[in-house]
Design a protein around this motif. Structure first.
Motif, short mmCIF file in Angstrom:
data_model
loop_
_atom_site.label_atom_id
_atom_site.label_comp_id
_atom_site.label_asym_id
_atom_site.label_seq_id
_atom_site.Cartn_x
_atom_site.Cartn_y
_atom_site.Cartn_z
N GLY A 1 -19.50 -7.40 -66.42
CA GLY A 1 -18.69 -7.94 -65.33
C GLY A 1 -17.22 -7.64 -65.52
O GLY A 1 -16.78 -7.31 -66.62
N ASP A 2 -16.46 -7.78 -64.43
CA ASP A 2 -15.02 -7.56 -64.44
C ASP A 2 -14.31 -8.82 -63.95
O ASP A 2 -14.92 -9.70 -63.32
CB ASP A 2 -14.63 -6.39 -63.53
N GLY A 3 -13.01 -8.88 -64.23
CA GLY A 3 -12.20 -9.96 -63.70
C GLY A 3 -12.47 -11.29 -64.38
O GLY A 3 -12.86 -11.36 -65.55
N LEU A 4 -12.26 -12.39 -63.63
CA LEU A 4 -12.37 -13.73 -64.19
C LEU A 4 -13.78 -14.29 -64.12
O LEU A 4 -14.03 -15.40 -64.60
CB LEU A 4 -11.42 -14.68 -63.45
N ASP A 5 -14.71 -13.56 -63.51
CA ASP A 5 -16.09 -14.03 -63.48
C ASP A 5 -16.65 -14.06 -64.89
O ASP A 5 -16.26 -13.27 -65.76
CB ASP A 5 -16.95 -13.12 -62.61
N ASP A 6 -17.59 -14.97 -65.13
CA ASP A 6 -18.22 -15.03 -66.44
C ASP A 6 -19.09 -13.78 -66.64
O ASP A 6 -20.04 -13.57 -65.88
CB ASP A 6 -19.09 -16.29 -66.55
N PRO A 7 -18.77 -12.96 -67.64
CA PRO A 7 -19.57 -11.74 -67.85
C PRO A 7 -20.96 -12.09 -68.35
O PRO A 7 -21.14 -13.06 -69.09
CB PRO A 7 -18.76 -10.97 -68.91
N LEU B 1 -7.49 -11.46 -68.83
CA LEU B 1 -8.25 -12.71 -68.88
C LEU B 1 -9.71 -12.45 -68.58
O LEU B 1 -10.05 -11.58 -67.79
CB LEU B 1 -7.69 -13.71 -67.88
N ASN B 2 -10.57 -13.22 -69.20
CA ASN B 2 -12.00 -13.11 -68.95
C ASN B 2 -12.64 -14.49 -68.97
O ASN B 2 -12.05 -15.47 -69.44
CB ASN B 2 -12.67 -12.19 -69.98
N GLY B 3 -13.86 -14.56 -68.46
CA GLY B 3 -14.59 -15.82 -68.44
C GLY B 3 -15.45 -16.00 -69.68
O GLY B 3 -15.36 -15.24 -70.64
N TRP B 4 -16.29 -17.01 -69.63
CA TRP B 4 -17.23 -17.28 -70.73
C TRP B 4 -18.40 -16.32 -70.63
O TRP B 4 -18.95 -16.10 -69.56
CB TRP B 4 -17.75 -18.72 -70.65
N ILE B 5 -18.81 -15.79 -71.77
CA ILE B 5 -19.93 -14.86 -71.73
C ILE B 5 -21.24 -15.60 -71.55
O ILE B 5 -21.47 -16.65 -72.15
CB ILE B 5 -19.96 -13.97 -72.99
N LEU B 6 -22.07 -15.07 -70.67
CA LEU B 6 -23.42 -15.59 -70.45
C LEU B 6 -24.42 -14.63 -71.08
O LEU B 6 -24.15 -13.45 -71.27
CB LEU B 6 -23.70 -15.71 -68.95
N VAL B 7 -25.58 -15.14 -71.41
CA VAL B 7 -26.67 -14.30 -71.91
C VAL B 7 -27.87 -14.53 -71.00
O VAL B 7 -28.36 -15.65 -70.87
CB VAL B 7 -27.03 -14.64 -73.37
N GLY B 8 -28.29 -13.47 -70.34
CA GLY B 8 -29.38 -13.60 -69.39
C GLY B 8 -29.04 -14.50 -68.22
O GLY B 8 -29.91 -15.16 -67.65
N GLY B 9 -27.75 -14.55 -67.86
CA GLY B 9 -27.32 -15.32 -66.70
C GLY B 9 -27.06 -16.79 -66.97
O GLY B 9 -26.66 -17.53 -66.06
N THR B 10 -27.24 -17.26 -68.21
CA THR B 10 -26.99 -18.66 -68.55
C THR B 10 -26.15 -18.75 -69.82
O THR B 10 -26.04 -17.78 -70.58
CB THR B 10 -28.31 -19.42 -68.77
N HIS C 1 -9.51 2.75 -63.13
CA HIS C 1 -10.23 1.53 -63.51
C HIS C 1 -9.91 1.11 -64.94
O HIS C 1 -9.74 -0.09 -65.23
CB HIS C 1 -11.74 1.71 -63.35
N MET C 2 -9.82 2.07 -65.85
CA MET C 2 -9.52 1.73 -67.25
C MET C 2 -8.11 1.17 -67.37
O MET C 2 -7.88 0.22 -68.13
CB MET C 2 -9.68 2.97 -68.13
N ASP C 3 -7.17 1.73 -66.63
CA ASP C 3 -5.80 1.20 -66.67
C ASP C 3 -5.74 -0.25 -66.20
O ASP C 3 -4.91 -1.03 -66.65
CB ASP C 3 -4.87 2.06 -65.79
N LEU C 4 -6.63 -0.61 -65.28
CA LEU C 4 -6.69 -1.97 -64.75
C LEU C 4 -7.65 -2.85 -65.54
O LEU C 4 -7.88 -4.01 -65.19
CB LEU C 4 -7.11 -1.94 -63.28
N MET C 5 -8.22 -2.30 -66.62
CA MET C 5 -9.20 -2.99 -67.45
C MET C 5 -10.43 -3.43 -66.65
O MET C 5 -11.04 -4.44 -66.93
CB MET C 5 -8.57 -4.19 -68.18
N GLU C 6 -10.78 -2.64 -65.66
CA GLU C 6 -12.00 -2.87 -64.90
C GLU C 6 -13.11 -2.04 -65.54
O GLU C 6 -13.53 -0.99 -65.05
CB GLU C 6 -11.79 -2.48 -63.44
N PHE C 7 -13.60 -2.53 -66.68
CA PHE C 7 -14.47 -1.72 -67.52
C PHE C 7 -15.85 -1.51 -66.88
O PHE C 7 -16.46 -0.46 -67.07
CB PHE C 7 -14.60 -2.36 -68.90
N ARG C 8 -16.34 -2.51 -66.18
CA ARG C 8 -17.64 -2.33 -65.53
C ARG C 8 -17.54 -1.25 -64.44
O ARG C 8 -18.42 -0.39 -64.33
CB ARG C 8 -18.11 -3.64 -64.92
#
Length: 447
Positions: free
Chosen positions: A157-163, A116-125, A216-223
């Protein structure tokens, strides 16, 4: 939505959109099945294994080998190993995906994992045309290039935070990647023969990094994976080159290969180019990432080197205040009783944080520590507040400092002396500040 050919049936959106992965496995074959044969018996065979192809072939007028192929395709691709989706679908589509799979299919075909991932931001917005931060994929590729976009997204970013896609990061990423291309091409398999302690240290770092990267890759923690594989390892490379003067030839070949393989999921085009330039005849995308050499990972050497880096940072800070007027550097390692105290403090806090009073009660039960009297509380407070991450013995700490005294002299242009607290003259009383793995420092004033 009513089923077009039989309007007494209503298609419920959370039903048709959560089991369609099973349909994907046979979508290319079902085009060859007559509409009249698309009956429950066919799907029960394909997805549930019910009935024999021979019997169904006669009943449905579908070739038995086609039914066998459809069943084989489903069992080959299922279960679904991983489904990637947005965090906003947890409470609906993704939950129903689990419900429908478990209700209809045998356990061996239930989903194995969701990402799962969040909504992508561009320049923090959030992306918005009015805000000027909206890019189509084509526009982004034309501006930055595919590899830079992938690199920047992985760093988002990783996890459910908005990348966050950071355009400033993307603007500098190309330079970092170009520099790696040039370095890898120029240094692969170049250097001197023979293995020195610093070479073994860097190989230890390389394989420890590889181990962390795989986790990290196995956990999909790409950052986190990108940070370890590129930013941290490039920092360690710079330190290694500074320490060794000229690198070990075999180590440089191994390092460039592994570093490039770790980067290839993020920047595949660049890494294919490096792989080709460094003499490999296959594609990096089909090469196998090596397993970490656990025998090469020397935690003692890594901790000792990190201790040296920390010490040099402390020295730079002190020397900056002296503004060039400095003489001999004196380094004091902690007295033996402080190492004994460290061991007692660690035991008292093994199960988690403990109150100062409880720790003091535990350590003062030791006769050797009790003899040190009023000096003990101050040291205990510092040991609790300044927990060292390093696992070295007193002998290993002193040996590292003595071995590297010449390196420190070359770095700072000043004489360096290493002492044990209580075993040397200490005119300024600095030695009392020494802690295990945190040497006290005294720099004589210069002229």
């Amino acid at each position: 939505t009513r089923l077009p050919w039989d309007e007494k049936w209503i298609i419920e959106s959370l039903s048709d959109s959560t089991l369609y992965m099973a349909y994907y496995t046979i979508a290319h074959l079902i085009q060859n099945v007559p509409v009249g044969a698309l009956r429950p018996a066919l799907f029960d065979h394909v997805f549930l294994g019910e009935g024999s192809p021979a019997d169904l072939a006669d009943d449905l007028s579908v070739p038995a080998d086609l039914l066998e192929r459809m069943r084989a395709e489903f069992t080959h691709w299922y279960p679904m190993d991983l489904r990637i989706s947005g965090k906003d679908l947890i409470q609906n589509h993704l939950s129903f995906c689990i419900f429908n799979h478990t209700a209809i299919l045998p356990r061996e075909y239930w989903p194995r994992a969701f990402g799962l991932n969040g909504w992508i931001l561009v320049g923090g917005t959030k992306m918005s045309k009015s805000a000027g931060n909206f890019y189509t994929l084509r526009e982004a590729i034309e501006r930055w290039g595919a590899d830079v976009i992938r690199f920047t997204l992985a760093n988002g970013g990783d996890g459910l935070d908005d990348p966050n896609f950071d355009p400033d990061f993307a603007g500098s990423a190309g330079d970092h990647l170009d520099a790696w291309l040039e370095f890898a091409t120029a240094h692969h398999g170049r250097g001197v023969e023979g293995w020195r302690p610093v070479d073994r240290w860097f190989r230890s770092v390389l394989h420890a990094t590889l181990s962390d990267y795989i986790r990290h890759m196995d956990l999909m923690e790409f950052r986190a994976a990108l940070k370890r594989a590129f930013f941290d390892l490039q920092r360690d490379l710079r330190w290694y080159l500074r320490r060794c003067g000229e690198p070990n030839r075999d180590l440089m070949a191994e390092f460039v290969d592994i570093e490039t393989q770790m980067l290839s999921p993020f920047v595949p085009h660049l890494c294919e180019e490096i792989w080709s330039r460094t003499g490999h005849e296959d594609f990096i995308s089909t090469s196998r990432l090596p397993e970490p050499d656990t025998g090469a990972i020397d935690r003692t050497a890594m901790d000792a080197e990190a201790l040296l880096v920390d010490l040099m940072g402390d020295l730079r800070e002190i020397l900056s205040f002296l503004k060039g007027k400095a003489g001999t550097i004196h380094l004091y390692t902690a007295a033996p009783w402080k190492w004994r105290l460290l061991d007692l403090v660690r035991r008292a806090t093994d199960e988690g944080p403990a109150r100062f009073q409880d720790v003091m009660r535990a350590v003062m039960g030791d006769p050797e520590i009790r003899r040190m009297g009023k000096a003990v509380p101050r040291v205990v407070q510092r040991l609790l507040a300044e927990r060292s991450p390093y696992a070295l013995t007193a002998g290993e700490e002193r040996a590292k400092l003595e071995t590297e005294a010449a390196f420190l002299e070359s770095e700072f242009g000043l004489p360096v002396r290493v002492w044990v607290e209580g075993e040397a003259e200490d005119p300024m009383g600095k030695a009392r500040n020494a802690l295990p793995l945190k040497p006290a420092i005294y720099v004589e004033p210069g002229s």
